[in-house]
Design an enzyme around this catalytic site. Sequence first.
Site, PDB file in Angstrom:
ATOM      1  N   HIS A 146       1.952  -2.912   4.352  1.00 41.12           N
ATOM      2  CA  HIS A 146       1.305  -2.387   5.545  1.00 41.12           C
ATOM      3  C   HIS A 146       0.710  -1.038   5.179  1.00 41.12           C
ATOM      4  CE1 HIS A 146       0.789  -1.785   9.936  1.00 41.12           C
ATOM      5  NE2 HIS A 146       0.792  -0.526   9.560  1.00 41.12           N
ATOM      6  N   CYS A 147      -0.589  -0.928   5.315  1.00 41.25           N
ATOM      7  CA  CYS A 147      -1.245   0.304   4.881  1.00 41.25           C
ATOM      8  C   CYS A 147      -1.605   1.165   6.083  1.00 41.25           C
ATOM      9  CB  CYS A 147      -2.502  -0.033   4.090  1.00 41.25           C
ATOM     10  SG  CYS A 147      -3.305   1.417   3.404  1.00 41.25           S
TER      11      CYS A 147
END
Lengths: 165, 495
Positions: free
Chosen positions: B196-197
């Site tokens: 998850h960025c």
Amino acid sequence: CCPQVHSLQELRRSASLATKVFVQRDYSDGTTCQFQTKFPPELESRIERQLFEETVKTLNGFYAEAEKIGGSSYLEGCLACATAYFIFLCMETHYEKVLKKISKYIQEQNEKIYAPRGLLLTDPLERGMRVIEISIYEDRCSSGSSSSGSSSSSSGGGGGGAGGR
Amino acid sequence: MTPGGGSGPMKDCEYSQISTHSSSSPMESPHKKKKSAPKRKWEVFPGRNKFFCNGRIMMARQTGVFYLTLVLILVTSGLFFAFDCPYLSEKITPAIPAIGGILFFFVMGTLLRTSFSDPGVLPRATPDEAADLERQIDIANGSSSGGYRPPPRTKEVIINGQTVKLKYCFTCKIFRPPRASHCSLCDNCVERFDHHCPWVGNCVGKRNYRFFYMFILSLSFLTVFIFAFVITHVILRSQQTGFLNALKDSPARYPFTETNSVVCFFSVWSIVGLSGFHTYLISSNQTTNEDIKGSWSNKRGKENYNPYSYGNIFTNCCAALCGPLSPSLIDRRGFIQPDTPQLAGPSNGITMYGATQSQSNMCDQDQCIQSTKFVLQAAATPLLQSEPSITSEELPLPGKTAISGPCATLTLGQPTPPSSMPNLTADTGLTDMIPLKEEHEGHQFLTPDEAPSPPGMLPSGSPITHSHTMHVLSLASQDSLHEDSVRGLVKLSSV
């Protein structure tokens, strides 16, 4: 009335859902989309094994075609990359084209083979590509067998018509 | 309404006792409202995502860092184009701003693609599917549920000779496909989950990994480009006028040049490093998740190898970057199918599953709320069952278009209970829960059509005692994160 012969419209009107069978994914080849060709026991009395297997094999073939990594998919990928993927706004991908074919095929199978036997295939795309859902219908005008529903089958099944309006 | 008949097989007296008549009037108006405004699926999406442009754009809930990324890129590039390019294009070549412009365009395009697209979210299981899975798990494990926690639910598959364990996701009620993982920030299972960025404000998964990679690659080029030419600019000026003079020369420019250089300097190392890391991942066909866990590393054992790798770097890269792009499975812009005419017919009763019972025993608050919803769902499900299944027939018939473009509206006979919830809930008759809900939440009766996704992912469940349900409701009211599920309960009761 003839118990087992239905058209799609008739099914909707006169039949009640008895149970649903789920054909799961076959991951033995990796993450590519393939479904198990194992014949579910619940369909034993409803459809010939060979017809079912052929349907699933054809679907598997379609998905393999959609996910094929080869010359044309590379071209599409490179072209898309070169345009910073803006081309996806106007162009339909190869995968989407195959999905349309699959949808047509399923509809055709339902009309020709499954509905007359009181069965209905659901496009796996609507189930997150996880399962092929096959709905099994009981004929209303046949005996009150539908109350059996709960036996060994899955979810509470049918009777609908709670008429909560 | 024939609730009694439908719930015949149900042993749960709590539900049949509750009067449904008082709920009939509140039920009427929301029901009518629902008919006039069909909702799109993104509006009832169960995950923690934000949607924009009527479902066309999908992002994670926390987008603050994404805006920071945007600002950094825009400001740095803007300063470069405004202050350095005029001088450089004159002194060296006009190709510099041109190339810079192309790079900038590419960076923005890929960034927006990464941030706005569906990373490959797996939709949650329909109740039928979940119930079927539960049943199969029970058969596999034996029906006794020992203690609070049921045995871990895993399935083993052999992929290319390597044994891979598939885990069961309790939130999504599915066995996760290989390489999929559940993102706790977005509360979704994502296919080929990388990470998850926060910088792009989205998960990076199967569908947007190539955009993400192109983004960081082009951003590295852009930062190196800007950094190099900002330095070149200063050098050229200092050749003309001396270094300090060059910096003093344009007092307006000086701080910007400095800032630009500093920002670029730090960015270069981190972005270039990240690009290098992802290049390695792509060439070995691994995800960040797998690499961090060391799933396929040799340290685990000599026989451990990556079953997904194609064997050579070139094919791995091509497959990851130029392979086919799978469609979004969550159909954000499709309409929730409005209620279709009911089919009268006997209810087949609810099938109870021991596994669900054990689930309800789990201490996890989330599970408690889920299991409450199971019960409500269970009460509702048998009465509606035929309706959803009938609507599913409509799928192939009315010229259903598959994903034919970003703005295509799909009318799917989606057999999810949300669409059919309103019809049956009268029978569950949770009117006595309504006062409790109103105390805690102050919710008005909401349109049944907004029936939340939670019902959509619930299997028919075993009966839970009334007190447990009340207990759960009070738990629910305390948890702001589960506001949606609570609202769902109210909706159920309102119909």
